[in-house]
Design an enzyme around this catalytic site. Structure first.
Site: not given
Lengths: 203, 239
Positions: A105, A108-110
């Protein structure tokens, strides 16, 4: 601030915030503990490991998992909420000798919480996010995976609503294993395409 | 341009920290738990509106991202993942008037001096029940609207290059690049806020396939493809 005073400050700061939110009636004294407990007991990589193990032993299930990930997962006897927070729209992709998938991702950090729990630090590392999309083979090599030039590499950037996970290749030496045994060797890293599933030599 | 939107592809960074833990300090679990509670108690959820919490704001990933993208980009790399959350969420509570800087600083001092001071007691099972129920039910952005996708599988498309906004869902490295529609996802999806560059209202989402060699030019890695999920607002017919 040195490292230990930085952490001591962070720890005091978060406790101060939590304490004020409790006093002001925003959350309760149990709220945060319950959330932590939920991810330790109900939603974590242990769910993903069971899904992968089932896919390895049941080709029809694997096919359904690839075609309609949520409905295949819903048929399993897993905790209620597999389509809950960060699992509303999940999709599985399969690693084979011809195709290696890696999930990143970059914004972000999905991460698919119900099947994998919360993202480990390497997945959130800005360096991983920057490099995986440009030079996945080099990154994977650093992680200990040598992907042959004949194998296609697909990098999935989780930039909208789908949360991805990988069905890794079943390792050699696991013939005849039960689903329960297989689930014990599946790691979060393998389910994001950052590692192969290893069979411990002691088994 | 904003560096946070252009992280993908940045060069010269060195080795990755292959740290497999989710939390590297015990306190990090607490800020994660608070963020989840805020999402569960966010006042756009019908079930949260009837929960006896004093939280009266809307809080989603989009709000957290807006704060992260609003940071000084060099500071963004100075702090660990959950340190950014702690900073962003604390400022949100201060700026929204739930707590004051003075009381937060004063409490921080108390816990710095006596780290074993216990948390206050306040029990309200309805709040905790809503938080866990939110985690089990989720908050799907998929909605019912009669909107037909503009593009079909196999179409060659160009990714737009919109002006930077407070919050953006388009990875910077894809701007002005050509790709092929691989999947048209079923249904349409809204976004918790209007990003200002086209995303917000219900719209189709596509999986677009890009050739890494065309994106990076200097790539020496063979047979490598990028698949990105892109909102329709960011896609146009090839120029």
């Amino acid at each position: 601030m040195n490292e230990s005073s930085r952490e001591a400050y962070n720890a005091a700061r978060i406790k101060a915030l939590e304490s004020l939110l409790i006093e002001k009636g925003i959350i309760t004294s149990e709220t945060v503990d319950q959330v932590i407990d939920f991810f330790e007991k109900d939603m974590g990589p242990f769910n993903g490991a069971k899904i992968v193990a089932k896919a390895w032993v049941d080709p029809d299930f694997k096919q359904r998992l690839l075609e309609d990930t949520p409905s295949a997962i819903a048929q399993m006897n897993l905790p209620r909420g597999m389509a809950g927070a960060e699992g509303e729209h999940m999709k599985a992709v399969e690693n084979t000798p011809d195709v290696h998938n890696l999930i990143v991702c970059t914004l972000c950090s999905c991460y698919p919480w119900p099947v994998l729990g919360l993202p480990p630090y390497w997945f959130k590392d800005p360096t991983f996010r920057a490099r995986a999309i440009r030079e996945p083979r080099k990154v994977l090599k650093e992680f200990g995976l040598d992907i042959p030039e004949t194998t296609e590499v697909r990098v999935w950037d989780t930039s909208a609503q789908i949360r991805w996970f990988v069905i890794p290749e079943r390792p050699a030496g696991t013939e005849g294993w039960t689903e329960e045994q297989l689930a014990t060797v599946v790691t979060p890293e393998a389910m994001q395409g950052a590692a192969k599933v290893q069979v411990p030599t002691s088994i | 341009m904003k560096l946070q939107h252009y992280l993908g592809g940045l060069e010269g960074l060195g080795r990755i920290n292959f740290e497999k833990r989710v939390f590297v300090q015990p306190w990090e679990k607490r800020i994660f738990g608070i963020h989840v509670a805020m999402m569960a108690l966010s006042q756009h959820l019908e079930t949260a509106k009837v929960t006896p919490t004093k939280f009266k704001s809307v809080w989603t990933w989009a709000n957290l991202r807006k704060l992260a993208e609003g940071m000084n980009p060099f500071d963004y790399f100075k702090y660990r993942y959950y340190e950014k959350w702690l900073g962003g969420i604390s400022s949100f509570f201060i700026e929204s008037g739930y707590v004051s800087t003075i009381e937060l600083d004063a409490k921080t001092e108390i816990f710095l001096e006596k780290s074993n001071t216990s948390l206050p007691h306040n029990s309200k099972p309805e709040i905790d029940a809503q938080v866990i129920e939110y985690l089990r039910v989720g908050d799907s952005p998929k909605c019912n609207a009669d909107i037909k996708p503009k593009f079909s599988v196999g179409d060659i498309v160009t990714i737009k290059n919109p002006l930077p906004t407070e919050h953006c869902k388009l990875p910077g490295y894809l701007r002005n690049k050509k790709g092929v529609v691989d999947v048209v996802y079923e249904g349409v999806y809204n976004y918790p806020l209007q990003t200002g560059d086209g995303v917000g209202d219900p719209m189709p989402i596509y999986s677009i396939k890009f050739d890494s060699h065309e994106i990076w030019g200097n790539l020496t890695e063979p047979k490598t493809w990028i698949y990105a999920d892109i909102y329709e607002a960011y896609i146009e017919n090839p120029i």
